[in-house]
Write an enzyme that holds these catalytic residues in place. Structure first.
Site, short mmCIF file in Angstrom:
data_model
loop_
_atom_site.label_atom_id
_atom_site.label_comp_id
_atom_site.label_asym_id
_atom_site.label_seq_id
_atom_site.Cartn_x
_atom_site.Cartn_y
_atom_site.Cartn_z
N THR A 102 0.82 -1.21 0.00
CA THR A 102 0.00 0.00 0.00
C THR A 102 0.86 1.26 0.00
O THR A 102 0.71 2.13 -0.87
CB THR A 102 -0.90 0.02 1.26
OG1 THR A 102 -1.63 -1.21 1.28
CG2 THR A 102 -1.86 1.18 1.24
N VAL A 103 1.76 1.38 0.98
CA VAL A 103 2.58 2.59 1.06
C VAL A 103 3.55 2.65 -0.11
O VAL A 103 3.77 3.71 -0.71
CB VAL A 103 3.32 2.67 2.41
CG1 VAL A 103 4.21 3.90 2.47
CG2 VAL A 103 2.32 2.68 3.56
N GLU A 161 9.75 10.14 8.53
CA GLU A 161 8.55 10.96 8.63
C GLU A 161 7.28 10.12 8.51
O GLU A 161 6.29 10.36 9.21
CB GLU A 161 8.57 12.02 7.51
CG GLU A 161 7.44 13.01 7.56
CD GLU A 161 7.46 13.84 8.83
OE1 GLU A 161 6.68 13.51 9.73
OE2 GLU A 161 8.24 14.79 8.92
N GLY A 195 1.34 9.30 9.27
CA GLY A 195 1.19 9.35 7.81
C GLY A 195 1.60 10.66 7.19
O GLY A 195 2.77 11.04 7.22
N LYS A 239 7.22 1.97 11.94
CA LYS A 239 7.20 2.44 13.34
C LYS A 239 7.51 1.34 14.33
O LYS A 239 8.15 1.56 15.34
CB LYS A 239 5.86 3.08 13.69
CG LYS A 239 4.66 2.18 13.47
CD LYS A 239 3.87 2.60 12.27
CE LYS A 239 2.70 1.69 12.02
NZ LYS A 239 1.90 2.11 10.89
N VAL A 276 5.22 8.00 11.64
CA VAL A 276 4.24 8.54 12.61
C VAL A 276 3.25 9.44 11.89
O VAL A 276 3.64 10.40 11.23
CB VAL A 276 4.95 9.35 13.72
CG1 VAL A 276 3.91 9.87 14.73
CG2 VAL A 276 6.01 8.53 14.43
N LYS A 319 4.38 4.64 17.95
CA LYS A 319 4.56 6.00 17.42
C LYS A 319 4.94 6.97 18.54
O LYS A 319 5.77 7.86 18.36
CB LYS A 319 3.30 6.44 16.71
CG LYS A 319 3.02 5.62 15.44
CD LYS A 319 1.58 5.79 14.97
CE LYS A 319 1.29 5.01 13.70
NZ LYS A 319 -0.17 4.94 13.43
N GLY A 328 -2.76 5.46 4.83
CA GLY A 328 -3.20 5.47 3.45
C GLY A 328 -2.03 5.60 2.50
O GLY A 328 -1.00 6.17 2.83
#
Lengths: 426, 426
Positions: free
Chosen positions: B13-14, B129, B134, B105, B132, B205, B302
């Protein structure tokens, strides 16, 4: 250990904040960054005025040029405000090979193109985080964190004075003049409040944000700007009945390859996060094409919050971060306000006679303005009652023409009021 | 033009978000930064699965080591998640002289000290970045924008799944299991939702945020962690009556040179901005000693929002920004949860008999717990009625002892519930 020498021009509110942070957080910054920030000189015309912090006499000078010409100083921090001589100080500092940090939004909005050109030619940095929204790091966010985003829209509450006044009016049902007076008593508004209440300060800041967002030259003169002086407490009340709050928003968006640039009182749905931003606080809603909706909130003014932003800029420059990555050379048409589309709120003061609504809605129909809701309240002894209408999306041009016609109707007793409305169309 | 070559490990997804931004915003980034980002290779175990974007076959490999060993690749982006083999990939990439960007994370919270040590020794950067919140640039904000601030307190809604569930429960009056089921149907919660609903993801996080805030080593094991599974819809209702919302907050603050580190359901005054953060959105409230109160809001997860953060890290590293400025070597005591002080909400299920309130408040008195408000509602056929109490600030230790005693009272019919309360004491 890397050392960076700093000269500060302007020992006023923001200067005091920046200087006290430079001194008090020196060890913290050193530990976090490996850089020693050395305050070499502070210039102010008035060295006698009592201040929150007292500096050794040898740090002080009444002559800004002493800082600008000092070959040891790496970064010149300009915190005097106003266009002149701030511009001359900055340009000359750049010509002397110094990086610059400034909180001067008026200067950047009106004359920033010259400054950035000078800096770019010399490969120097201009930090201006403190120029927009005080302690909120919106410049860094837009330039760095959202570097991979096309900005779709920005909506900002970027003037604490007007937000304080509107919040007072909303919470206490008082009118503008009284709220302004309270803001002045508390030191949130100046003796001459024009820059704030007419939206000019917001327009300055919006100019800067839009240049970052779209890479365009600073275009202050193209910003449509309308202040809050005409907002009546009854408009705030009616807005509430429809589920809205009235905020002074600075708006820029990209629509069909054209940019909107406008500052005006805006009705915002009361369940939007930005509606909850009250008092002197600022907030900026930024929508990027990758990141979606984001919002940044904090104190938009004040000695320490703004000082915090000034020192963050100093640290970035000291670390060698290249902040001047946008070249402000993109070409977009900026839409004149007459060309925008919006939903609208209208308040007509109409004589309490049969057929008024039909006359007004008739004019709306002729101008392609479609009505979404109406509030017409009870009888008035004086004869004129408010007739309040919310519309669907309409063209500003049509709205202006319709209002002109309606204001000439014999049944209309006073100049009509309209406020642009944001939110989802129902 | 500077060119930077990137290898991405993990095309999920990412990964899909980051890759599509790298490709689609390539020109935009080039124009803004003068740097060309070149996607050299993408590794994933499963190359056949259909994805939102299709890449030329020669960009793909099933072998992550091909990226880690490629001498041309400058930055390795790790997006597979989990501890192993992600850790080995990252450590080996660093040993091969590559900068690293990760969204992982769990790995950073649990094993990050090793990774940062390795990077520091080699003068390499680790961007995280995306690990934590998104798309919210909270890491950049804390490290750079607030560099001149001591952090006084951080309160974060940093898990979208639990915030979605609590929002559903609040708005629709449904109970936890039903809200969880809906979250699963919408893809906001995993089939095994443990990491989210037990607060572990938030604790990961928070571990990262606290290390940045206070310069301490990553201390996941010291985080007190309590999930939302025991929140009943009646607690949400009672909270509402008192003017509060229930949110899963990740909290860290510095008090008397000790650090609190805790994740638990928290009652927050409903007029606080963070109370209005609904659905899958995240927000982090950060209070710095110079900047005061700030808040950052956006999508915490997301494909595209997280991808936006990954690419921002890549750009910073490509620009040569030194991100690893904290050395995580500060020493603070982390307060055990028993040592904290808080206001509390209690719900006792008590038999509907005279004297119950006096018995319970008697136990409170013995343990120095002072009552602020009480709600005791009508008669119950079943015999047990809720008795709800809000307290002034009390010690957690005293609260635990008092609850233990109260639960043994014959008039108390079920295990008592308590929720920590934030806000100003009245």
């Amino acid at each position: 250990m890397k050392q960076v020498k700093i000269g500060v021009i302007g020992f006023g509110t923001v200067g005091t904040g920046a200087i006290s942070i430079l001194l008090n957080q020196k060890e913290l910054v050193k530990k976090r960054t490996g850089i020693e920030l050395i305050l070499k000189k502070v210039a102010d015309k008035d060295l006698e005025r009592p201040r929150q912090i007292s500096l050794p006499r040898e740090l002080l000078t009444a002559d800004a040029w002493e800082i600008i010409k000092d070959p040891e100083i790496d970064i010149v921090v300009e915190l005097i405000g106003g266009i002149h001589p701030a511009k001359e100080f900055i340009i000359e500092a750049l010509r002397n090979g110094k990086h610059v940090v400034t909180a001067n939004k008026a200067l950047l909005a009106e004359e920033g193109n010259d400054i950035f050109k000078e800096a770019k030619e010399r490969g120097l940095q201009v930090g201006f985080e403190a120029s927009v929204a005080g302690g909120i790091p919106i410049i860094k966010v837009m330039r760095e964190a959202l570097v991979a985003n096309r900005m779709l829209a920005i909506y900002g509450i970027i003037n604490g004075t007007t937000n304080f006044i509107l919040t007072k009016m909303t919470n206490e049902g008082i009118d503008f003049p009284e709220a302004l007076r309270e803001a002045q008593e508390l030191g949130y508004a100046e003796a001459d409040p024009t820059l704030d209440i007419e939206g000019i300060d917001s327009a300055h800041k919006l100019t800067i944000l839009a240049s970052l967002a779209y890479g365009i030259p600073l275009s202050f003169k193209s910003v449509y700007c309308e202040g809050i002086t005409k907002i009546a407490s009854q408009d705030i009340e009616f807005a509430k009945e429809f589920g809205y709050k009235i905020k002074l928003l600075a708006i820029t968006k990209l629509l069909d390859s054209e940019i909107e640039l406008r500052v005006h009182p805006t009705m915002v749905p009361e369940d939007y996060l930005i509606s909850k931003v009250d008092g002197v606080f600022n907030a900026i809603y930024v929508e990027g094409d990758s990141v979606g909706a984001t919002l940044y909130y904090g104190r938009g003014a004040g000695s320490m919050p703004t000082g915090s932003a000034v020192v963050a800029d100093i640290v970035d420059i000291a670390k060698g971060v290249k902040t001047l990555s946008f070249d402000f050379s993109e070409k977009y048409t900026i839409k004149p306000i007459e060309e925008i589309e919006s939903m609208y709120y209208f308040r007509f003061m109409a004589l309490d006679r049969p057929g008024v609504l039909s006359k007004i809605s008739g004019v709306f129909g002729e101008h392609n303005i479609s009505i979404a809701s109406v509030i017409q309240k009870g009888r008035s002894k004086a004869g004129a009652v408010p007739l309040v209408i919310l519309t669907h999306k309409a063209k500003e041009k049509d709205v202006l023409q319709a209002v002109q016609k309606i204001d000439q109707l014999p049944v209309v007793a006073a100049k009509s009021v309209f406020i642009r409305v944001e939110g989802q169309e129902e």
